[in-house]
Structure formats: structure tokens, C-alpha cells
Write an enzyme that holds these catalytic residues in place. Structure first.
Site, short mmCIF file in Angstrom:
data_model
loop_
_atom_site.label_atom_id
_atom_site.label_comp_id
_atom_site.label_asym_id
_atom_site.label_seq_id
_atom_site.Cartn_x
_atom_site.Cartn_y
_atom_site.Cartn_z
N LYS A 265 0.84 -1.20 0.00
CA LYS A 265 0.00 0.00 0.00
C LYS A 265 0.87 1.25 0.00
O LYS A 265 1.75 1.40 0.85
CB LYS A 265 -0.91 -0.02 1.23
CG LYS A 265 -1.77 1.23 1.42
CD LYS A 265 -2.54 1.16 2.74
CE LYS A 265 -3.24 2.46 3.06
NZ LYS A 265 -3.87 2.45 4.39
N LYS A 277 -9.81 12.66 9.16
CA LYS A 277 -9.21 12.20 10.41
C LYS A 277 -9.09 13.34 11.41
O LYS A 277 -9.04 14.52 11.02
CB LYS A 277 -7.79 11.65 10.14
CG LYS A 277 -7.73 10.37 9.34
CD LYS A 277 -6.28 9.95 9.12
CE LYS A 277 -6.19 8.68 8.30
NZ LYS A 277 -6.63 7.49 9.06
N ASP A 288 1.52 6.12 5.80
CA ASP A 288 0.55 5.20 5.23
C ASP A 288 1.07 4.55 3.94
O ASP A 288 0.36 3.77 3.31
CB ASP A 288 -0.78 5.92 4.96
CG ASP A 288 -1.98 5.03 5.17
OD1 ASP A 288 -1.81 3.95 5.76
OD2 ASP A 288 -3.09 5.41 4.75
N ARG A 351 -7.94 -0.34 1.30
CA ARG A 351 -8.51 -1.54 0.67
C ARG A 351 -9.04 -1.24 -0.72
O ARG A 351 -9.14 -2.14 -1.56
CB ARG A 351 -9.60 -2.12 1.58
CG ARG A 351 -10.80 -1.23 1.77
CD ARG A 351 -11.57 -1.54 3.04
NE ARG A 351 -10.84 -1.10 4.22
CZ ARG A 351 -11.27 -1.28 5.48
NH1 ARG A 351 -12.42 -1.89 5.70
NH2 ARG A 351 -10.55 -0.86 6.50
#
Length: 494
Positions: A265, A277, A288, A351
Site C-alpha cells: 500500500k 481524520k 501510510d 482496501r
């Protein structure tokens, strides 16, 4: 940092700083015993007055030595003889780094292959010396002036004739894994305004230019649109930075051998999109992309060792930001697989980029597919920051990764993806929802991914709790590069 094997006997060795071991109950290692004799019982005298007991990670610097070839000795505690674990060995090495750094020496020697570690040979121990030292000496300096640079520039691993072959192999493995971790940490620590999807793509192209068995192709948004990657592209809609699908292809094995596909990712910054967030700690969302950085590190490791494997590295890279064109809760997109996805939370974006990449991976006819992603905060709730979460549809693959994690001291813990959890992903308006509610968040995320990996053997490693440290020691860890490196080494030697 320059690493080498030192074959000179201790009485001929020249060293600014020599590391030797001691067990609990003040038992000296063979190398330390030889030095004690060499220096007229000096070590025994210091031990006798209680300067060091030999507990795990205990250290003693001996500076005032008689004239000779060795300027300093570091006595390093390993715990009870016959019961030293791999973790204890690495913990002791980590303690040694600090005392060596503080001594300001530019070169050191490590005579620690004679330590009795349960289930470990000289190859493993030499590799750990390099990995742990390189990790402990890492300094981020890309955007910060570093005044106190590490003086240590050379480290020699002392090996006698019986240890030499294994030690040399372990040294080379350690150097390759350390270089891979170094790249992964550097990219992860870069700020999001520098390490964009384009920057990641440039690093991949540069890496491919270093090895004739490695090629790189970058898929642009127009390419992904043509392939039908609606799920992936829905994430990048809110960013001014164009998304990239980075495709690395290392052909080190037989031409007809199925590749191992590694997917990482690559969210170079994740603000959560419209499902924004909280501001506190959002700076850490530059991490991330640690999965993508790890894939680059693993490919570097494989090329440095010329592993006799075929490895494909896929990195879906994007940002996730709020914008007028960004995903909205309730939007529905069609993935490359044809499955429709209802976006219930735009912060469950990892995802969305991974599922299209998992579908794309089928084109390579993979032997196995392993994805690694900072996917869910729920994984930290479940497991803390010690092991990474492991999910998969194949017991052998998962068991192989569990064993590799134990050997590399880069632990994973297997979690279930039972069919009962699929109920949480049902949508009234699409084939799947992108979240499954508050219960079992890391599991439902993995279940979501499993729907796009049904045609091959697949494992998912959730590294949300292990890819970086938070707080005063904030910084990338380079995990799971050691774990997956061990898996690849095991496959190459099988």
C-alpha cells in the site's frame, strides 16, 4: 557503513573497540576467556568486583587496557548460558550500539559468533549483527541538519575458520536486508510534500536502473482507467497528485517459474478524505505508504543478493485528501474485478487501492501473493505494536510466514477471516461495503481484500502497529522487510 569478516586470531587482531560476550553468573564467552588470559586476568578482576553480572543487554566499556593492538573492550551480557534466545541476542546487540556510539570510535570489531543462541548458527548471528547495528545507526537527514553524525564507519565480524563460510553468507544477507530496510525507512520518513506518488515512481525507476534483471513499468491514471480500476481511481480523485501503479519485475529465477507477487500500500498521505481524520497526530499519516516502501526495500534486497526467484512488486500509490471531486460516503464504484463497492467511510481507502491491485496481480499467474499495508487502526487495538497481523487463504503460506517471522524476530500473529465476518460487509446497494462496522475492523478489512484474491494463494500483513514508532522516537521501523526477506530467502534455498 562498511561491514566485513575479520579472520585474524584475537592475539593478532587490531581493533579500536572489540565486543565480546559474558553470560549470567559471570561466565565468559570463549573469546572473552581468551582476552582475559591475553590481558593477565583483567576481565576476571573487573567481574570479580561486580562491575558486570552478565544479565541480558548489560554492558561494560573497558578503556584502560595495557599497550596492545586492542584499544577498548566492550563486555556484553547475554543472560543465562544455554538459554539465550534470538530476541535476547538482538536485544544485547542493540545495547551494544549505544555504548559503541558513545565511545566515538570509527571502527569496531564484534567477536560474538561464539555466543550460544538457541536455534541459531553463525550465519544467523552474523546477519543479526549487521541488521541490528545498521538499524541502530540509522539517521534521517534528508530535510534536517545532523550535527552529531555517527562516527562509527566500519564494523568487522570476527570469525574463525570453522565459522567463516556461514559468517560470510550471513554478512551478505545482513547487508542486503539492512540496505532494504534503510531504503524503506528513508522513504517512509520523508514528508508527504516530497514523497508523493510520483516520487515513489521515480525511486522505483532508479532502482530498476541499478540491476539488469529488474524492470519497472509505471501505470498512469489513464492506463488504470482503461483497465477499469474504478475503486483505485476513486481514492485519487481528491488529490492534485496523480496516482501511480508501480510495477517492478525481477527475473532472478527460471523463466517458466511462477513469480512471488509482493503488493505494498502506497498512500503517501492519508487525511481520510471527506471522512476527515482528527488533526492530532495526522502528520504520521505520511507513514501510510510504509507497505509500498517495504516492497521497494525487498526488491532492493533481492537484487543485492541475486536471489534465484522471480519477484513482482506492485505499489498502488496515491493520496487521500478532501476535495470537491473526492469520494463521498454513499458513493458506489466499480472495481477492476467487476464487483461494485459502496463507500461508507472514505478513510477506509487502503482496501480500495489494494483490491484493484490484487485483481491486476492475476496477470502475472503468481505462485503466491503477499500484500503488506498499514491498513487498520483496529489491528493496533487487537495486537498492539509488537506483532503485525497476518491473514490469508492458504495455511502453508501463512505457516511459512509465521516461521519466517520467528526466525527474523519480525513477528506476525495469524488472525481469522471466517465466512461469518462477511455478513458485516453486506450493502443494500452494492456487492460490498468498504467497511464492516466497529467490530473486528482489521478482520473485516482482510475479508474485504480476500474477495479479490480468490484465484491464488494469498496473505495479507497488516503493519499499522509495526511500520513506525510514535512519540519521542517517531520514525519508520523498516518492518516487515526482515520478515518477508526471510520468507524469500527460505524460498530461494528450498
Amino acid at each position: 557503513m562498511d561491514y566485513s569478516i575479520e579472520s585474524s586470531p584475537l592475539d593478532k587482531l587490531q581493533s579500536d573497540c572489540l565486543l565480546v560476550g559474558i553470560y549470567e553468573n559471570q561466565q565468559l564467552s570463549p573469546a572473552a576467556t581468551q582476552l582475559d588470559s591475553q590481558f593477565g586476568g583483567l576481565l576476571s578482576k573487573l567481574i570479580g568486583r561486580g562491575d558486570i553480572r552478565g544479565k541480558n543487554a548489560e554492558t561494560l566499556m573497558i578503556n584502560n587496557l595495557p599497550d596492545g593492538n586492542i584499544a577498548r573492550i566492550v563486555l556484553l551480557g547475554f543472560g543465562e548460558r544455554g538459554k539465550v534466545t534470538r530476541k535476547q541476542y538482538r536485544k544485547a546487540l542493540a545495547a551494544a550500539i549505544k555504548i559503541v556510539k558513545d565511545s566515538k570510535v570509527s571502527a569496531a570489531s564484534c567477536a560474538l559468533l561464539d555466543i550460544d543462541v538457541n536455534g541459531a548458527d553463525s550465519q544467523w548471528k552474523a546477519r543479526q549483527v549487521v541488521e541490528v547495528f545498521n538499524d541502530g545507526l540509522y539517521q534521517y537527514s534528508a530535510t534536517k541538519k545532523v550535527d552529531d553524525k555517527n562516527p562509527l564507519q566500519k564494523l568487522a565480524v570476527v570469525a574463525d575458520d570453522s565459522q567463516q563460510a556461514l559468517a560470510e553468507s550471513g554478512l551478505q544477507q545482513g547487508i542486503a536486508i539492512a540496505r532494504g530496510m534503510e531504503l524503506a525507512k528513508h522513504l517512509a520518513d520523508l514528508p508527504g510534500n516530497i514523497c508523493t506518488p510520483t516520487h515513489l515512481a521515480e525511486q522505483a525507476l532508479a532502482l530498476a536502473g541499478e540491476h539488469d534483471k529488474l524492470t519497472c513499468e509505471i501505470l498512469e491514471e489513464s492506463d488504470m482507467e482503461a483497465l477499469g480500476m474504478g475503486s483505485f481511481l476513486s481514492v485519487s480523485r481528491g488529490s492534485r497528485q496523480p496516482a501511480k501503479l508501480i510495477c517492478l519485475d525481477y527475473q532472478g529465477g527460471d523463466s517458466n517459474a511462477k513469480p512471488i507477487v509482493l503488493i505494498g500500500k502506497g498512500l503517501t498521505f492519508d487525511a481520510g478524505g471527506i471522512s476527515l481524520k482528527p488533526g492530532l497526530g495526522m502528520d504520521e499519516m505520511k507513514y501510510d505508504m510504509c507497505g509500498g516502501a517495504s516492497v521497494l526495500g525487498l526488491v532492493r534486497m533481492a537484487t543485492l543478493l541475486n536471489l534465484k526467484l522471480n519477484i513482482v512488486g506492485l505499489i498502488p500509490a496515491s493520496e487521500n485528501l478532501p476535495d470537491g471531486a473526492a469520494n463521498k460516503p454513499g458513493d458506489i464504484w466499480t472495481s477492476m474485478s467487476g464487483k461494485t463497492i459502496e463507500i461508507l467511510n472514505t478513510d477506509a481507502e487502503g482496501r480500495l487501492i489494494l483490491c484493484d491491485t490484487l485483481t491486476y496481480a492475476k496477470k502475472y499467474n503468481p505462485d503466491v501473493v503477499i500484500d503488506m499495508a498499514t491498513l487498520t487502526g483496529a489491528c493496533i487495538v487487537a495486537l498492539g505494536r509488537v506483532p503485525s497481523g497476518l491473514f490469508g487463504n492458504d495455511d502453508k503460506l501463512c505457516n511459512d510466514l509465521l516461521s519466517a517471522g520467528d526466525a527474523a524476530c519480525d513477528l506476525v500473529w495469524r488472525m481469522p477471516i471466517w465466512e461469518e465476518y462477511q455478513e458485516q460487509l453486506k450493502s443494500n446497494f452494492a456487492d460490498l461495503a468498504n467497511i464492516g462496522g466497529p467490530d473486528g475492523g482489521s478482520i473485516t478489512a482482510a475479508v474485504f481484500l480476500s474477495k479479490f484474491a480468490e484465484e491464488y494463494r494469498w496473505a495479507h500483513i497488516d503493519i499499522a502497529g509495526t511500520a513506525w514508532r510514535t512519540g519521542a522516537n517517531k520514525g519508520a521501523t523498516g518492518r516487515p522487510v526482515p520478515l518477508v526477506s526471510q520468507y524469500l530467502l527460505n524460498r530461494a534455498s528450498a
